[in-house]
Structures are given as C-alpha cells and as structure tokens.
Motif scaffolding. Structure first.
Motif, mmCIF file in Angstrom:
data_model
loop_
_atom_site.group_PDB
_atom_site.id
_atom_site.type_symbol
_atom_site.label_atom_id
_atom_site.label_comp_id
_atom_site.label_asym_id
_atom_site.label_seq_id
_atom_site.Cartn_x
_atom_site.Cartn_y
_atom_site.Cartn_z
ATOM 1 N N LEU A 17 0.082 -6.003 -0.870
ATOM 2 C CA LEU A 17 0.868 -6.225 0.353
ATOM 3 C C LEU A 17 1.016 -4.950 1.186
ATOM 4 C CD1 LEU A 17 3.634 -8.580 -1.123
ATOM 5 C CD2 LEU A 17 1.682 -9.230 0.286
ATOM 6 N N GLN A 18 0.196 -3.945 0.908
ATOM 7 C CA GLN A 18 0.221 -2.756 1.769
ATOM 8 C C GLN A 18 -0.192 -3.160 3.192
ATOM 9 O OE1 GLN A 18 -1.283 0.381 -1.662
ATOM 10 N NE2 GLN A 18 -1.983 0.790 0.423
ATOM 11 N N PRO A 19 0.315 -2.422 4.195
ATOM 12 C CA PRO A 19 -0.121 -2.702 5.573
ATOM 13 C C PRO A 19 -1.647 -2.662 5.652
ATOM 14 C CG PRO A 19 1.693 -1.127 5.559
ATOM 15 C CD PRO A 19 1.296 -1.333 4.125
ATOM 16 N N VAL A 20 -2.233 -3.572 6.414
ATOM 17 C CA VAL A 20 -3.695 -3.715 6.405
ATOM 18 C C VAL A 20 -4.407 -2.444 6.868
ATOM 19 C CG1 VAL A 20 -3.788 -6.224 6.590
ATOM 20 C CG2 VAL A 20 -3.666 -4.845 8.656
ATOM 21 N N ASP A 21 -3.748 -1.635 7.660
ATOM 22 C CA ASP A 21 -4.396 -0.394 8.074
ATOM 23 C C ASP A 21 -4.599 0.567 6.906
ATOM 24 O OD1 ASP A 21 -4.552 -1.254 10.638
ATOM 25 O OD2 ASP A 21 -2.783 -0.157 11.347
ATOM 26 N N THR A 22 -3.834 0.387 5.845
ATOM 27 C CA THR A 22 -3.942 1.298 4.707
ATOM 28 C C THR A 22 -4.899 0.780 3.629
ATOM 29 O OG1 THR A 22 -2.120 0.332 3.397
ATOM 30 C CG2 THR A 22 -1.532 1.975 5.062
ATOM 31 N N VAL A 23 -5.502 -0.376 3.871
ATOM 32 C CA VAL A 23 -6.393 -0.956 2.857
ATOM 33 C C VAL A 23 -7.711 -1.410 3.481
ATOM 34 C CG1 VAL A 23 -4.569 -1.629 1.253
ATOM 35 C CG2 VAL A 23 -5.204 -3.198 3.095
ATOM 36 N N GLN A 24 -8.152 -0.719 4.499
ATOM 37 C CA GLN A 24 -9.386 -1.136 5.170
ATOM 38 C C GLN A 24 -10.592 -1.073 4.235
ATOM 39 O OE1 GLN A 24 -10.121 -2.335 8.552
ATOM 40 N NE2 GLN A 24 -8.048 -2.939 8.054
ATOM 41 N N GLY A 25 -10.604 -0.136 3.303
ATOM 42 C CA GLY A 25 -11.726 -0.050 2.367
ATOM 43 C C GLY A 25 -11.740 -1.215 1.384
ATOM 44 N N ALA A 26 -10.556 -1.618 0.935
ATOM 45 C CA ALA A 26 -10.468 -2.749 0.008
ATOM 46 C C ALA A 26 -10.900 -4.025 0.718
ATOM 47 C CB ALA A 26 -9.042 -2.883 -0.529
#
Lengths: 123, 452, 524
Positions: free
Chosen positions: C127-136
């Motif tokens: 549930l991290q903000p999507v900007d922080t998980v772009q690689g995932a």
C-alpha cells in the motif's frame, strides 16, 4: 422382513413401513477401508434416488442414494465412532439409516437377493 | 542456455531412439496454422546472469525500500524483523524444490513441518485444529464464509465495518457467484468497534458474523458477547486476524469462542514482498473439520510401527471430490508456512510475548507523541501495534507529501475508502519492533511542518 | 514452563521390524530421526534476542493475554538442526529427477531466488504510494507484456494466487461476460474426463453445472460428442492443452470455433504450457482464457506445496471483465495502479477483486528473471527439449510397460503408462513405491482418471540424457520386477525414512495437532 438391492449397491430391509438402508458387501469390498460415513439427519425427506449419505475411503468419496422415498427416522450414529463397521458387517451392524417408506410400491423396481447376486456376478 | 543440459549430440541420439527425423516431427499434432514460425515478438534471446541481474536490480532500485526510511504502514501487511536463519532454512533445496507431499515416505520433512505448523497455528488462534495454509488472509476469510454457509445451511453473512476493505471486496466478488448475501458497513472514526451494532443485526437467517481483531483501524474489543449472540442464533463467529503478533499480547479469538479463525500469517517469517506471496491461516472447532477447505497433515504410523505423517481427509478436496469439493484450492502456501513455522519456533512463546510487548509499547509511545502534533487526534483508544489518527486535513495528500520527503507515514483511509468523505482525514499508523524512536520523531516533526 | 511435562520422547528405536541391528538412538548414520518441536522445545526458550527495556502494555483494555499459548521455542542452533534434519527426509528436484506428470518439476534457478530477495522487491509494502513502487509495478507490467506475447492473447490478470485461483478468475470472467450479454442462463460447463480435479471444482464453485465430455480411444477429447452437446445452455468448455494424457488436442481450433458459434467461451487449463511455450500461442487456437502456473512453466519453486502464482491471459472478449487491481503503463512511462477507485472510469465491467493485494509479487520477479534469462530462443528450446525428453522416455519404456497411447503418435511433454501388463496383484502403487527405493520420486499415479492405473511421467527439459537414462533403467527394472511378481515390491519402499504409512488410520482417527501425551506415558 425382506431385503432389496439397487444397481448402485444399496440394500434396504423392509419391516412394515420401516426400511433400513446400507451398502452391500460387494460395495464395501470395492471401496476398501471405510474411513468416514456421513449419514442423513433425522426427519430429512428423501425421494428415491436422492443423495442420502456419503461414504469415504482414503482416496474416494461415494454418494449413497436412497433406494426408496420417505422420511429419515434415524442415522446410524455408531458409524461416526467406528466407520469400519461398514467393512466388517456391511449388511448388518454397518447400516446407514432407517427410513419411513412413503411409497412401498417402489420396492417392486428393486432387485431381490438372488437377482442382485446375478447382477454383481456380471460386473 | 545454462539451464538446459542436453547437447546437440544428445538430441540427435535421442531422436534416433525415438525414430524421429527432427524435433518438428514430435510436434506433428500441432496444426500447421498454430505453429509459431518466428520468435516471440520483442523478446530478446537468452541473456547471462549478469545481464539479467542488472536489469532486475535497476527495477528494484526504483522502489522506496521500507527498511531504508521511517516506515509506518500496516493495514494487513506488517514489517517485522525476520531472523536470518529463517531465510537460510527455507532455501534448503529439500524444502524449496520439493513438491506437495503426496509420497509421504520421502516427504516426512515437509509433512512433519506442516503438522508442527498446524499445531502452532491452532494454539495461536485458539482453535482446536488448523489446516496446512491458504493463499492469504483475504482468501482464507472468503473460504470461511463459504464454510459457514455449508455448516449452517444459511447464506447471509454480516461483515463488520472493521474488516479490511480489500477482504470485503474479495468476499463481495465471490458472493456474486455463490448467491451469498453480504451485509457490509464502513468503519466510523470512533474509539468503539461496531460489535454492538453487529449483535443487534444478527437474526435467524444469519450464517456468520465476520469480525477483524484487531480491526482495520487497530481497535480491539472483547468478542465473547458477539460469539454468544451468534450462537444464540445458530450462526458462526468468524474472526480475522491480520496481525498475528498481536496474539502474543491479547487473548485469541478462539479463547473468546470464535468458531472459525482465519488470519494473514505474513507478519511471522514472511516479508512484505509488495503483497505476496503471503500465507493464509485457518483454524476452527474440531466438529467442523470436514467442512474445512485446503490440506490437512495428520499423524499416523508406518508399516514398521514408526510414527509418521501423511496428508489426510483428502476426500474434501478437489482432486478426489471434484465438483463437490469444499474448495477448488490445490497449491497452497507451503514455503511461507515453513517460514512462519521456523520464525515461530525461534520465537517460542517467550519470544512471541516479548515481541508483542515491544510492539505494543512502541505503538503506545508513538501514539502519544503523534497525538501531540497540533490538530492531530488519536481516534483509537484500545489497540495493539496499530492505531488511527484523525488529521485536520485529508490524509492522502499528506502521505504523498511525506513520501516525497522520504517518510512512509502510514496508510490513509482515503486510499482504502476513496468514496467515504467522512474517513478522508484518517491515517492508520503501524509501529513494530523495527520502528525506532527516531523514526517516530521524524514523522511527528514532518507532520507538524506539513500540517502547519 | 515445559510444554511436554511428561518428558516423553517418541521411541525412535521401537518396533523397527526391519532393523537387523537396532541403534540406541534409532538413527541410522546419516538417516537422523527428529522429534517434534513440542517434544524438544519449551515455552521459556527463545532463539531471538530482543532489545532491553520496559514493555508494559497500557492500552490493551481488558484483553491482555492471561493464559499461556503453548508455543514451543528452540535456541537458534537447535532450530537450524531441527529443520535441517527434517529437510533431509524430503525428496527434491535438487536431489534428482522429479517425474511428476502435470506438475512440471524443473530446475529452479538460484538467480531467481537472489533477485526476489533484492530489498527493492522483498521489502516493499503493497500500500505504499504508487510513486514509491514504480519498479515493482514495472515488474508486474513487464511480466504481463511477455505473458501476453507468449500466449498471443489480449490481456492478462496478474493477481490470482495459484493455478486453481486462476481458473476461478477465468471462469468468473466468462460468467461476467455472459451476464453482460444477458445470457446468465447459460449454466453448463463442459469438462473432459481427463481434466484436473480443479476444473470441475472451480466451475461448480462459480455456480455452473459440470458435464463430462468423454475421451476417444486415442486419448483426446471426443470432438463430435463435444460439438453435439453445444447449445444455448452451454457457457464454456474447459480444455487442457496439451491434455493430461500428454497429447496435443489437434482439434482445439475447430472446437473453439464451434464453441464460439454456439455462444460459449473456451477456457484452457494452462498447466501443461511448458510443452508449447515459444512454439504455439493459445491465442491462435481461439482460447478465451488460460491460467499460467508460474510455478510450473516459469520455474518458480514449488516449495513443498506452494506458493504458486496463476496469472490468467484473456482474449479481447474477456479482458474487460478481468479482476482488480492491475497495472497500466501511461504514455509518459509512469505505471498506474488501477484499483476500485479508478476502475469505474477505465474498467467498469471488472468482476471485482480476488485477493487483498496485487498477487504473488515474489513469484513475478522470479518468473520475469526466468523469461529474460531464457529469451525467445531459450524458451522455444525449453518446449523442444521437454517434448524430446518425454518422447525419449516413452519410446525407451513402451516395450516394458503398457503405453496406452503410444500408437497415437508422439507425446508432448509427458508420457503415460498403465498397470495393464503387471503381474496379477501388482499395481501402479507398487511400481511407484519401488521407484522410491531406486532413489527417484515416483511419477504421477492414478491420474488422469481415463487411464486405469495411470503412470504419468514428465521429465522436463532440465534433465540431462544421463539422468534420463538412469531413470529409464530404474523404472524398467522396477517394472520388470512387478511383471515377474516380485513380492518385495509389495512392501516397498524399504530404504526410505519411512515404510508405507497407514493412511486409513490417519483418516479414521484424525490427529491434526500435537497434544501433550498423558503423564502416565512418562513412566513407561
């Protein structure tokens, strides 16, 4: 008292309008070690051919169909503790349930012991 | 290609044994039109370990790593420290590359582990028995609702507003196809759970009540009156635990007479992994085992009288019962169950209780500190390691702003309930043993700035 | 507190009927017995050190735990030893050929394990903000692209957690599509007799009636019977291709066309995709939905029964109904996560959510690593070598064991045998248990149901010719013994950690959790 059989290997003993239902000696031999039997609840209304009980071996589960129509009088509670009764005495202590027959004429469609033996011999 | 041991001479020799002129002869049954003549569009040819690792590492670097920043997210997935032994042991090839233990004579390692896992889970959840795992908490929750339908022969389930909204979504999806009726609610930003409302809504048609403990806002309440109310109406109480570490500090749902307890086991032994794979926990009262989905491992003896373990009660399952199975589940979450079990063995009761104590104490301190931020209100009064704050403004943009500053502040209720304006100011904050006092201070200070 | 207050230990030396020279410990050199953690641990031991400090709880209300839980703890060395000893009682791919038909037990590359453990993948919250998980999200998106390309389909649902969950996803897409068309009355799903048990279980779960379709004598779906059954009540056909007899369903395209003409959909069970990856695209055969077991074709480890991962590729007709959440790459390269919030605009027909988060991320990283390692040429070689190895096994053993479909032409990735020519009283089970003594995991037995006493052998492409030759020799030897009536086979295995286990006892009196033995036993 007379005993009748179905082609699905159930038997029913009829005494007045009360039937006692189980699976045949031949059927228990085919199933192997019985590990669990699920018998119907008291009072359950069954039509001839309805799924009435389930009998399980380690690797198989088989439905048991009611050979006659009627209301379930009682299930054999002894099978819950000792399902091997079906193996040791399929056509006696290993009975599944008792049922009040609503239409005794249905018995005419079933096989008697001799006919069933002949039926099994051909399988 | 490094994973393919056949050499061209091997292939030629084998084709000769087979009596085929070429590999294509082995694909004669594939109609000409269905054969792919060229390569897969856009996919390059095989690549070295180094090249692939470089590519994947570059993708990994684009993510903000939870362990590298002040981190406060929970809401169904929790960051705990996993001892190094756990990951070492689950990578032993005999566990990692084994199959489902269908041949018990050469799978006693997996089977004994599953028996130990079932025992650990049953004791933790407070149930008589537990199965050998489900996919995750959300699917276990849905399976429990289906199980309650089969047991009670009723199909109206009442879902607490405190149940994780994604768990509710999963249940809603499935209920569309099974004909179950679900009564759902959204949580209120209050200190009290909705247990009294749930009790009032149970009627003769109710198959089960599903309640999360601790709930989505972190609140905890005694489930005993709810269990009593369920049982008075011949309904089952299903309790959902998304943070099993909590049960080291608080009474288990089973102790409070819940009939089925499901959980997300990720907290113990399994990392965050962006949502999966996780491990679904599922336990129940002994009388309901024949209606349980999934695998069971059971104790028995071998032909020489030695104790051993086998998969048992398989007649409930799809490979035997086919369309009459209790569930279609086949593959479960075995390796994650192993990780859970190893971590739990390392912790033991003393360790779990200590870990739970550290989590709770840290959460209490963090709640006190964050409640001092001007305009911030602590909603949750009774909680374990997760609590909800009410900000003076919408929480979602605040979370985004803080993420830009390198702080992962928690889960905003706006993310989970985008259509509920009344919840928009809510922020769920989780604190575990991995959270330091400095992390809390950093978050508090940043909140003060952002909210000022 | 000791959990096991009686101090009872399982008697490792008891009743070892086979042991000519019993040992004090019950161990046999490297074959080490291991008791349960509850028998060797106790509740006061922990293998984890924590920071000092006060942990007095203050906000637990009246719920503070009073009663003990009963969880056994071990120190770290004991823990390592316990699980290491247990591991050695398992067979595994790392030890040898694992010929389980339909299960695709192939080598699990360790690079995949390393990549999955990169903190950027392993230590990221869903549930991290999507900007922080772009690689995932990028991994999910890239894997999705390749799965679509490899199957020739239109879309893919990534969230299903395993094959059966994927089947459910596909069937729910079909149900949603039918309802959208106003044809929710189509209630019948046709399933061949040879199907995996999950197929009928899945269809039944979704409220469909399951009807069997017979097989022909050559081991394929009876196309005529299937076509004759099509009609306005049929929602879908579930077909496995290659099928569980190891044969390619030659008529699949014609079947698909007939099903579509009759208004139904085609579900393909992709469990056996390994045979055709890189060579055949199911999308070209008219398939509407197919799950892909990443833990089979794409080598994510089976882990003793999971976790799996079951993405479902979808045709253009079914893609609009796929589940949430999913990823979408924007024109600027940013990857968006489509959840309930945004679905209304972009994806209004979705049937909903199947699991709490985004699916099996840890499996996605492994599968993508696998695909990139193999590349287009390598994947094609995978299918070719898998098929070559299976045919080699088939032709090497057809003279020894009954091979019911040997005359049907080449097999695909798996070879099927039966117990037809074994001696009276000998069965498939005896051959399987005999193979254990030869140091092999048995093949899949008694499946598919259409072959009596079936033995389904899937060697996979990661076996060398030498490994295959040894396996073939072992299976031939065991089969010859079974044909000759060697009674020693009836009690095999003789050299495994356990002899045959009493499954009847386990099922009649289920013991599913450990319980403290009665104190009286301590006195024994």
């Amino acid at each position: 008292m007379s005993r009748y059989f179905t082609e699905d290997h159930e038997w029913v003993d009829v005494d007045g309008d009360i039937g006692t239902v189980g699976i045949s000696e031949y059927a228990q031999g085919q199933l192997g070690d019985i590990v669990f039997v699920d018998v119907p609840e008291d009072g359950k209304a069954l039509s001839k051919g309805d799924e009435a009980a389930v009998v399980e071996s380690v690797k198989a589960a088989s439905d048991v169909y009611s050979p006659v129509s009627g209301n379930v009088l009682e299930g054999n509670t002894a099978l819950a503790d000792d399902p091997s009764l079906v193996n040791s005495d399929a056509e006696g202590e290993g009975w599944f349930f008792k049922i009040t027959l609503s239409d005794p004429s249905e018995l005419e469609t079933l096989m008697d012991e001799t006919a069933y033996e002949a039926f099994v011999a051909k399988l | 290609m490094r994973y393919l041991p056949l050499t061209q001479p091997d292939r030629d020799a084998m084709l000769e044994v087979i009596g085929a002129a070429s590999i294509d002869d082995l694909f004669v049954d594939v109609p000409e039109a269905a054969r792919l003549s060229g390569a897969i569009h856009g996919l390059p040819n095989h690549a070295s370990e180094l090249a692939v690792e470089r590519h994947m590492t570059a993708l990994a670097r684009q993510n903000t790593v939870a362990g590298e920043v002040p981190f406060f997210l929970g809401a169904g997935a929790y960051r705990h420290h996993v001892p190094a032994s756990v990951d070492h042991l689950i990578q032993r090839g005999e566990f990692l590359t084994a199959y489902t233990p269908y041949q018990p004579e050469i799978a006693q390692g997996t089977l004994q582990m599953l028996f130990e896992f079932q025992t650990q889970v049953a004791r933790l959840l407070g149930t008589d028995v537990a199965n050998a795992s489900m996919y995750d908490g959300s699917t276990a929750c849905w399976e429990a609702i289906g199980m309650a339908r089969r047991i009670t022969r009723k199909s109206k389930a009442i879902l607490s507003g405190g149940l994780h909204p994604h768990y509710v979504s999963v249940a809603k999806t499935m209920a569309k196809y099974t004909g179950d009726t679900l009564e759902t609610a959204t949580p209120q930003l209050t200190a009290d759970t909705d247990i009294d409302t749930l009790i009032a809504s149970i009627d003769a048609e109710t198959s089960c009540v599903v309640v999360q403990y601790p709930d989505i806002l972190g609140r905890i309440a005694d489930l005993t009156p709810l269990a009593d109310a369920c049982h008075a109406h011949k309904a089952l109480l299903i309790a959902v635990v998304t943070e099993p570490v909590a049960l080291g500090a608080i009474r288990s749902p089973g102790e409070m007479d819940a009939d089925i307890v499901v959980g997300e086991g990720q907290s113990i032994g399994v990392g965050l992994q962006f949502g999966g794979p996780y491990v679904g926990l599922m336990g129940c009262k002994e009388k309901y085992i024949r209606q349980m989905p999934g695998r069971f491992c059971g104790e028995t003896v071998d032909a020489n009288g030695k104790r051993g373990f086998v998969l048992t009660l398989s007649t409930r399952e799809q490979h035997i019962r086919r369309e009459k199975a209790t569930s279609n589940i086949c593959t479960n979450s075995g390796l994650c169950a192993l990780a859970f079990s190893i971590h739990m063995t390392l912790l033991g009761e003393a360790g779990l209780r200590r870990l739970a104590g550290i989590n709770h104490a840290g959460a209490c301190r963090a709640a006190d500190r964050l409640a001092q931020v001007p305009g911030v209100e602590l909603v949750t009064q009774s909680f374990f390691n997760e609590f909800t704050l009410k900000l003076p403004t919408e929480a979602r943009p605040v979370v985004r702003t803080l993420a830009d500053r390198g702080i992962l502040a928690g889960v905003s209720l706006g993310r989970l309930y985008p259509d509920e304006a009344g919840l928009a100011n809510g922020l769920i904050v989780a604190v575990t043993e991995t959270t330091t006092a400095e992390d809390v201070e950093t978050l508090a200070a940043a909140l003060e700035e952002v909210l000022a | 507190m000791s959990i096991n207050q009686s101090g009872w230990r399982p008697k490792m030396t008891a009743a070892n009927g086979n042991d000519a020279a019993p040992t004090f410990t019950g161990n046999r050199a490297l074959m080490l017995e291991e008791a349960l953690i509850f028998e060797i641990g106790d509740t006061s031991t922990t293998g984890v050190d924590f920071a000092e400090g006060d942990v007095a709880g203050s906000r637990l209300g009246d719920l503070s735990r009073k009663a003990p839980i009963g969880l056994a703890g071990l120190s770290e060395p004991e823990t390592i030893r316990h699980y290491t000893r247990l591991s050695r009682q398992n067979y595994a791919i790392d030890l040898g050929l694992f010929p389980l038909g339909s299960c695709t037990m192939k080598h699990n590359p360790r690079l995949n394990e390393k990549v999955a453990r990169l903190p950027g993948f392993a230590d990221v919250h869903p549930l991290q903000p999507v900007d922080t998980v772009q690689g995932a999200l990028g991994v999910i998106n890239e894997l999705a692209v390749w799965l679509i390309e490899l199957t020739g389909m239109h879309g893919v649902a990534m969230s299903p957690k395993a094959g059966a969950h994927g089947e459910l996803c596909g069937i729910l897409c079909i149900k949603a599509a039918l309802e959208k068309r106003g044809e929710g009355h189509r209630k019948v799903v046709l399933v061949p007799e040879s199907a995996h048990g999950t197929n009928p279980a899945t269809a039944a779960f979704a409220g469909f009636m399951v009807e069997d379709i017979p097989a022909t004598a050559d081991g394929r779906v009876d196309t005529d019977a299937l076509k004759a059954r099509l009609g306005p009540d049929v929602a879908a056909v579930m077909i496995t291709n290659p099928n569980t007899c190891g044969l390619f369903e030659r008529d699949l395209k014609a079947i698909s066309d007939a099903v579509h003409d009759a208004g139904g959909y085609v579900y393909c069970d992709g469990a056996n995709f390994n045979a055709i990856v890189g060579r055949v695209r199911p999308g070209d055969l008219g398939v509407d939905a197919m799950h892909i077991n990443l833990h089979k074709t794409f080598s994510t480890p089976h882990g003793g029964g999971g976790p799996g991962s079951g993405p479902v590729v979808l045709s253009e007709a079914l893609s609009p109904f796929g589940p949430l959440p999913f990823t979408a790459r924007m024109a600027d390269g940013h990857i968006q996560l489509i959840e309930e919030e945004t679905a209304g605009d972009d994806h209004p027909d979705t049937f909903g959510r199947m699991t709490a988060f985004h699916g099996q991320m840890g499996m996605f990283t492994r599968a993508l690593t696998y695909i990139l390692s193999h590349g287009a040429d390598g994947l094609r070689q995978v299918a070719e070598d898998a098929v070559l190895n299976a045919n080699y096994v088939l032709r090497s053993l057809e003279g020894t064991l009954d091979a019911p479909f040997a005359a049907s032409g080449p097999c695909m990735h798996e070879a099927i045998f039966s117990d037809a020519n074994l001696a009276e009283g000998f069965s498939t089970l005896d051959v399987a248990k005999g193979l254990i003594d030869e140091g092999f995991h048995p093949m899949t037995v008694y499946f598919p149901l259409v072959v009596h006493g079936a033995m389904l052998v899937e060697p996979t492409e990661t076996e060398s010719k030498a490994a295959l030759d040894q396996f073939i020799g072992a299976l031939r030897s065991v089969a010859e013994r079974a044909k000759a009536g060697d009674t020693a086979l009836k009690s095999a295995p003789h050299f495994a950690p356990r002899a045959r286990l009493d499954e009847t006892l386990a099922a009649r009196k289920p013991v599913l959790v450990w319980k403290e033995p009665p104190l009286a036993q301590a006195a024994e």
